[in-house]
Design an enzyme around this catalytic site. Structure first.
Site, PDB file in Angstrom:
ATOM      1  N   LYS A   1     -27.358 -13.295  -8.355  1.00  0.00           N
ATOM      2  CA  LYS A   1     -28.090 -11.820  -8.402  1.00  0.00           C
ATOM      3  C   LYS A   1     -27.601 -10.988  -7.118  1.00  0.00           C
ATOM      4  O   LYS A   1     -28.031 -11.224  -5.986  1.00  0.00           O
ATOM      5  CB  LYS A   1     -29.574 -12.080  -8.283  1.00  0.00           C
ATOM      6  CG  LYS A   1     -30.561 -11.008  -8.547  1.00  0.00           C
ATOM      7  CD  LYS A   1     -31.924 -11.488  -8.693  1.00  0.00           C
ATOM      8  CE  LYS A   1     -32.831 -10.045  -9.117  1.00  0.00           C
ATOM      9  NZ  LYS A   1     -32.721  -9.229  -7.997  1.00  0.00           N
TER      10      LYS A   1
ATOM     11  N   CYS B   1     -54.978   4.757  23.594  1.00  0.00           N
ATOM     12  CA  CYS B   1     -55.181   5.602  24.574  1.00  0.00           C
ATOM     13  C   CYS B   1     -55.772   6.856  24.162  1.00  0.00           C
ATOM     14  O   CYS B   1     -55.412   7.442  23.172  1.00  0.00           O
ATOM     15  CB  CYS B   1     -53.731   6.165  25.322  1.00  0.00           C
ATOM     16  SG  CYS B   1     -53.669   7.496  26.299  1.00  0.00           S
TER      17      CYS B   1
ATOM     18  N   LYS C   1     -35.610 -15.823  -6.888  1.00  0.00           N
ATOM     19  CA  LYS C   1     -35.544 -15.143  -5.636  1.00  0.00           C
ATOM     20  C   LYS C   1     -35.443 -16.305  -4.537  1.00  0.00           C
ATOM     21  O   LYS C   1     -36.250 -17.082  -4.412  1.00  0.00           O
ATOM     22  CB  LYS C   1     -36.546 -14.345  -5.567  1.00  0.00           C
ATOM     23  CG  LYS C   1     -36.922 -13.211  -6.607  1.00  0.00           C
ATOM     24  CD  LYS C   1     -35.775 -12.084  -6.544  1.00  0.00           C
ATOM     25  CE  LYS C   1     -36.050 -10.722  -5.455  1.00  0.00           C
ATOM     26  NZ  LYS C   1     -36.862  -9.986  -6.308  1.00  0.00           N
TER      27      LYS C   1
ATOM     28  N   ASP D   1       0.565  -1.078  -0.233  1.00  0.00           N
ATOM     29  CA  ASP D   1       0.064   0.070  -0.004  1.00  0.00           C
ATOM     30  C   ASP D   1       0.829   1.275  -0.066  1.00  0.00           C
ATOM     31  O   ASP D   1       0.404   2.181  -0.822  1.00  0.00           O
ATOM     32  CB  ASP D   1      -0.905  -0.065   1.275  1.00  0.00           C
ATOM     33  CG  ASP D   1      -2.183  -0.977   1.199  1.00  0.00           C
ATOM     34  OD1 ASP D   1      -1.909  -1.675   0.101  1.00  0.00           O
ATOM     35  OD2 ASP D   1      -2.599  -1.066   1.996  1.00  0.00           O
TER      36      ASP D   1
ATOM     37  N   CYS E   1     -49.720   7.294  30.466  1.00  0.00           N
ATOM     38  CA  CYS E   1     -50.393   8.040  31.313  1.00  0.00           C
ATOM     39  C   CYS E   1     -51.416   7.495  32.287  1.00  0.00           C
ATOM     40  O   CYS E   1     -52.110   8.123  33.025  1.00  0.00           O
ATOM     41  CB  CYS E   1     -51.152   8.909  30.366  1.00  0.00           C
ATOM     42  SG  CYS E   1     -52.377   8.444  29.461  1.00  0.00           S
TER      43      CYS E   1
ATOM     44  N   ASP F   1     -27.371  -7.907  -4.883  1.00  0.00           N
ATOM     45  CA  ASP F   1     -28.357  -7.352  -4.173  1.00  0.00           C
ATOM     46  C   ASP F   1     -27.854  -5.712  -4.037  1.00  0.00           C
ATOM     47  O   ASP F   1     -27.430  -5.287  -3.097  1.00  0.00           O
ATOM     48  CB  ASP F   1     -28.847  -7.557  -2.792  1.00  0.00           C
ATOM     49  CG  ASP F   1     -30.233  -7.178  -2.451  1.00  0.00           C
ATOM     50  OD1 ASP F   1     -30.852  -6.735  -3.265  1.00  0.00           O
ATOM     51  OD2 ASP F   1     -30.579  -7.631  -1.348  1.00  0.00           O
TER      52      ASP F   1
ATOM     53  N   CYS G   1     -51.938  12.707  26.660  1.00  0.00           N
ATOM     54  CA  CYS G   1     -50.895  11.568  27.004  1.00  0.00           C
ATOM     55  C   CYS G   1     -49.561  11.937  26.392  1.00  0.00           C
ATOM     56  O   CYS G   1     -49.454  12.358  25.375  1.00  0.00           O
ATOM     57  CB  CYS G   1     -51.602  10.374  26.215  1.00  0.00           C
ATOM     58  SG  CYS G   1     -50.219   8.967  26.250  1.00  0.00           S
TER      59      CYS G   1
ATOM     60  N   CYS H   1     -53.153   2.923  29.872  1.00  0.00           N
ATOM     61  CA  CYS H   1     -51.972   3.189  29.124  1.00  0.00           C
ATOM     62  C   CYS H   1     -50.975   3.152  29.979  1.00  0.00           C
ATOM     63  O   CYS H   1     -50.711   3.627  30.986  1.00  0.00           O
ATOM     64  CB  CYS H   1     -52.223   4.830  28.553  1.00  0.00           C
ATOM     65  SG  CYS H   1     -50.937   5.582  27.850  1.00  0.00           S
TER      66      CYS H   1
ATOM     67  N   TYR I   1     -22.345  -6.908 -15.472  1.00  0.00           N
ATOM     68  CA  TYR I   1     -22.986  -8.095 -15.920  1.00  0.00           C
ATOM     69  C   TYR I   1     -23.607  -8.079 -17.277  1.00  0.00           C
ATOM     70  O   TYR I   1     -24.074  -9.110 -17.844  1.00  0.00           O
ATOM     71  CB  TYR I   1     -24.291  -8.551 -14.989  1.00  0.00           C
ATOM     72  CG  TYR I   1     -25.256  -7.741 -14.882  1.00  0.00           C
ATOM     73  CD1 TYR I   1     -26.225  -7.026 -15.725  1.00  0.00           C
ATOM     74  CD2 TYR I   1     -25.503  -7.172 -13.315  1.00  0.00           C
ATOM     75  CE1 TYR I   1     -26.923  -6.038 -15.364  1.00  0.00           C
ATOM     76  CE2 TYR I   1     -26.412  -6.127 -13.116  1.00  0.00           C
ATOM     77  CZ  TYR I   1     -27.277  -5.823 -14.240  1.00  0.00           C
ATOM     78  OH  TYR I   1     -28.223  -4.858 -14.019  1.00  0.00           O
TER      79      TYR I   1
ATOM     80  N   GLU J   1     -25.909 -16.901 -13.040  1.00  0.00           N
ATOM     81  CA  GLU J   1     -24.980 -15.575 -12.213  1.00  0.00           C
ATOM     82  C   GLU J   1     -25.536 -15.572 -10.984  1.00  0.00           C
ATOM     83  O   GLU J   1     -26.813 -15.684 -10.876  1.00  0.00           O
ATOM     84  CB  GLU J   1     -25.223 -14.842 -13.176  1.00  0.00           C
ATOM     85  CG  GLU J   1     -24.410 -14.544 -14.181  1.00  0.00           C
ATOM     86  CD  GLU J   1     -24.641 -13.295 -15.036  1.00  0.00           C
ATOM     87  OE1 GLU J   1     -25.306 -12.286 -14.843  1.00  0.00           O
ATOM     88  OE2 GLU J   1     -24.297 -13.436 -16.410  1.00  0.00           O
TER      89      GLU J   1
HETATM   90  S1  IVH Z   1     -29.281  -8.819 -15.727  1.00  0.00           S
HETATM   91  C1  IVH Z   1     -32.424  -7.438 -18.857  1.00  0.00           C
HETATM   92  N1  IVH Z   1     -27.733  -9.758 -14.015  1.00  0.00           N
HETATM   93  O1  IVH Z   1     -31.644  -7.546 -10.791  1.00  0.00           O
HETATM   94  C2  IVH Z   1     -31.651  -7.875 -17.682  1.00  0.00           C
HETATM   95  N2  IVH Z   1     -29.358  -8.306 -13.283  1.00  0.00           N
HETATM   96  O2  IVH Z   1     -34.742  -7.009 -12.022  1.00  0.00           O
HETATM   97  C3  IVH Z   1     -31.024  -7.053 -16.862  1.00  0.00           C
HETATM   98  N3  IVH Z   1     -29.452  -7.933 -10.914  1.00  0.00           N
HETATM   99  O3  IVH Z   1     -32.333  -4.377 -12.238  1.00  0.00           O
HETATM  100  C4  IVH Z   1     -30.603  -7.544 -15.617  1.00  0.00           C
HETATM  101  N4  IVH Z   1     -27.575  -9.254 -10.416  1.00  0.00           N
HETATM  102  O4  IVH Z   1     -30.188  -4.796 -10.871  1.00  0.00           O
HETATM  103  C5  IVH Z   1     -28.857  -9.264 -14.273  1.00  0.00           C
HETATM  104  N5  IVH Z   1     -26.142 -10.827 -12.658  1.00  0.00           N
HETATM  105  C6  IVH Z   1     -27.164 -10.013 -12.779  1.00  0.00           C
HETATM  106  C7  IVH Z   1     -27.809  -9.293 -11.622  1.00  0.00           C
HETATM  107  C8  IVH Z   1     -28.970  -8.434 -12.106  1.00  0.00           C
HETATM  108  C9  IVH Z   1     -28.397  -8.135  -9.780  1.00  0.00           C
HETATM  109  C10 IVH Z   1     -30.340  -6.643 -10.609  1.00  0.00           C
HETATM  110  C11 IVH Z   1     -30.432  -5.774 -11.587  1.00  0.00           C
HETATM  111  C12 IVH Z   1     -31.817  -5.754 -12.163  1.00  0.00           C
HETATM  112  C13 IVH Z   1     -32.404  -6.577 -11.272  1.00  0.00           C
HETATM  113  C14 IVH Z   1     -33.432  -7.419 -11.865  1.00  0.00           C
END
Ligand code: IVH
Length: 668
Positions: free
Chosen positions: A115, A422, A310, A34, A407, A117, A427, A404, A222, A113
């Protein structure tokens, strides 16, 4: 050193620092300590100070966050940023696979892939230079958050080739950074973020990029927005190209030849999910080949070639240590579960609302029980159920009090309500909560007056009602715990500033029953002054679109109370603004258009205008566009291939226009 020599050295430093950045933030594999990085950076900053003309926008020194902005500019996305359809179980995924194969045949491969968050962002490069980064917004228009995105070190400011390209990905806050940030927030008495996603979104929406720079955000790319133009033929090749260009992609992707392989991948991540250094909320499954993606096409909202599985909300077991009672602003007494602290979906959970006694009976909750807890919508903690098998016999049944807790006046159950209330207007708990509401963001927005300060002011007998806030002096504030001179000054200033708020903020802050922030705005826009609203009759109120009979009743009752009128007079004497300052609402009767005041249904395919454009134009001209045909419909506009709505309109004898007729009227 002359400028020519400096220029050469600056270029060397750019190359070195970019490489170090890439190794550290993208590959997670630094090649230098660093200290060496810091030393090179200092050398660059020194040269740029001496020769400001050498400071370019892609300089590695430009990541610390520049000037704060007044507002974000809007950005139109060249290709829309779609969202994904959701799958919640194996059957949903198998159905998706069947639909895909019906269109493209059996020779389909998927890319799975994680997803991530966080929030979707789009990055634009021109001739290899990063020029703009934007949020998704509504998918068509987002906001320019370039300055904040620049602070993310894994985002290259310059590509190895002079490409013009738009790439998309998910910005997120790693779990570690999130925990550290919330710890600081807690220490400073601020409200912590509910989860890393909110924290990432909040950080990228800061107008001051110096704040974003401190938040340790990161980004996984992505997709390439218009990947077809880059010569690649599949999503997986696109991801490899992103890697080659120096972007950070998520390494945990996998190509799957069958839906069974996809399901295995999904299952394996159910287990591994908690070990990741960032939060994921599911798995995204995408058809790999672009020509197959094209065959499948997209709906208005999402592509047919991809789906998001999901994960179910995380459920965790803990113990219910006790039940606390809270009296809210409206007098409702709410039981809250006090839990043995436990980590759920990103944060430590200690409390969960139990809402009311009926719910406690229904779930058979006893104090001392082992309970299952989850976060509804990943935000609000809730007790899912009790693990009855784990009872020892020591657990205690819970009963709501008859009086309450603040009060001691007798609690009542209003007709048709499950809640106990209440109804004592003096109060202290209700008054305190009312004050907290009054100063909150959507109400008078008085910065620095949080729950803690209000509670103190209340205890010290300095405020009893909202008008008292405007009597506070700096000397009084300084007496409070942890209140320095500067904070006291700021607070006095914030209180002063709140006096000029537009009417709707005051209306919402007063806490009239049933009047939320949106209704407050409608009322303010309609009546424009407090005096006119005070005089409004029930009939005048219900005649307004969006104001129902309950609300109309509550408003009339509220302004009929002498204490209320007295309070308003007091606020007025402190120069608290009582007029609406926003854009004036134009009444349909004031618009000279055929559509004004009419209820209109659009059906069938329009050729010249997109459906939502037509809707917006009609609304601009005072019309109301609804989804279904009924006796209340004044006009149906039928495009090509109109179906059942057109038939219904004809049956009901409603006027029907074609698109050309509509355009003629819109263009008048
Ligand atoms: S593809 C047209 N890949 O999930 C497809 N989305 O409703 C575009 N997200 O708005 C999305 N990881 O913000 C894709 N590996 C991934 C993702 C991903 C997170 C989110 C993205 C999107 C929402 C899907």
């Amino acid at each position: 050193m002359n400028v020519e020599t400096a220029k050469v050295r600056v270029q060397e430093l750019h190359d070195q620092l970019n490489r170090y950045n890439y190794e550290y933030y993208v590959l997670d594999n630094p090649s230098v300590p660093d200290a060496e990085y810091d030393q090179r950076m200092q050398e660059l900053i020194d040269l740029e100070t001496q020769f400001p003309e050498l400071r370019t926008s892609d300089s590695p020194s430009q990541r610390v966050g520049g000037q704060a902005l007044d507002a974000f500019e809007k950005v139109e996305h060249k290709t829309p940023m779609l969202s994904l359809a959701n799958a919640f179980n194996e059957q949903d995924l198998r159905d998706f696979d069947r639909r895909v194969r019906q269109v493209v045949g059996d020779g389909v491969a998927y890319v799975c892939e994680l997803k991530i968050d966080g929030l979707a962002v789009s990055l634009r490069y021109e001739d290899g230079y990063f020029v703009q980064g934007a949020t998704r917004g509504d998918g068509t228009t987002g906001e320019d958050i370039s300055a904040n995105l620049k602070t993310i070190r894994s985002i290259p400011l310059r590509l190895p080739e002079p490409l013009s390209i738009e790439v998309r990905g998910e910005a997120y806050m790693p779990k570690k950074s999130f925990d550290a940030l919330n710890e600081i927030k807690a220490e400073q008495g601020e409200v912590p973020f509910a989860n890393p996603r909110n924290a990432a979104a909040g950080s990228l929406r800061q107008l001051d990029p110096k704040i974003a720079a401190k938040r340790n955000l990161d980004l996984f790319l992505y997709a390439i927005a218009d990947a077809g133009n880059t010569g690649v033929e599949s999503h997986s090749e696109g991801l490899n190209l992103l890697d080659k260009l120096g972007f950070k992609t998520n390494p945990n992707r996998q190509k799957c030849a069958t839906i069974d392989e996809v399901l295995e991948y999904v299952d394996s991540w159910r287990e591994k999910r908690p070990d990741l250094p960032y939060e994921i909320d599911g798995i995204v499954i995408k058809v790999d080949l672009f020509n197959q993606q094209e065959q499948l096409g997209t709906t208005a909202k999402s592509p047919r070639w991809a789906i998001a599985y999901k994960f179910p909300a995380e459920e965790v077991m803990t113990r219910l240590l006790g039940i606390e009672l809270n009296v809210g602003r409206t007098g409702v007494v709410t039981p809250t579960a006090l839990l043995e602290p436990v980590r759920v979906a990103g944060t430590i959970v200690r409390r969960a609302s139990l809402h009311n006694e009926d719910l406690i009976r229904e779930k058979d909750i006893h104090i001392g029980d082992y309970v299952v807890v989850k976060k509804a919508g990943d935000i609000i903690p809730e007790v899912v159920n009790v693990i009855v098998d784990r009872r020892s016999g020591e657990e205690q049944e819970f009963h709501m009090p008859t009086h309450c807790p603040e009060c001691d006046s007798e609690l009542v159950r209003l007709e048709g309500e499950v809640a106990l209330r209440c109804i004592n207007p003096s109060c202290p708990a209700q008054i305190r909560e009312g004050l907290i509401h009054f100063v909150s963001r959507n109400a008078m927005n008085i910065d620095g007056l949080g729950e803690k300060v209000i509670t103190q002011l209340f205890k010290e007998d300095l405020v009893h009602d909202v008008a008292d806030l405007y009597r506070l002096t700096k000397e009084q504030l300084i007496q409070l715990e942890r209140m320095g001179e500067k904070s006291a000054d700021n607070l006095i200033q914030a209180i002063e500033t709140s006096k000029s708020n537009s009417l709707e903020k005051l209306l919402f802050g007063l806490g009239i029953r049933h009047v939320g922030a949106k209704a407050a705005k409608t009322l303010a826009q309609h009546f424009e002054t407090m005096d006119r609203l005070k005089e409004a009759t029930y009939d005048e109120l219900v005649a307004i679109n969006e104001i129902g009979d309950k609300m109309a009743d509550a408003v009339v009752t509220y302004f009929s109370q002498p204490e209320v009128l007295e309070l308003l007079a007091e606020l007025e004497s402190f120069d608290v603004n009582m007029t609406y300052k926003g854009p004036r609402q134009v009444e349909p009767s004031e618009i000279d258009s055929y559509f004004a005041g009419k209820t209109i249904v659009l059906t069938g395919k329009l050729e010249q205008l997109a459906r939502n454009e037509a809707k917006a134009k009609i609304e601009e001209l005072g019309g109301k566009v609804t989804g279904s045909v009924s006796k209340k419909t004044d006009l149906v506009i039928a495009g090509e291939e109109a179906g059942s709505k057109l038939t219904k309109a004809q049956e009901l004898g409603i006027e029907v226009w074609d698109e050309a007729r509509m355009l003629q009227e819109l263009n008048k």
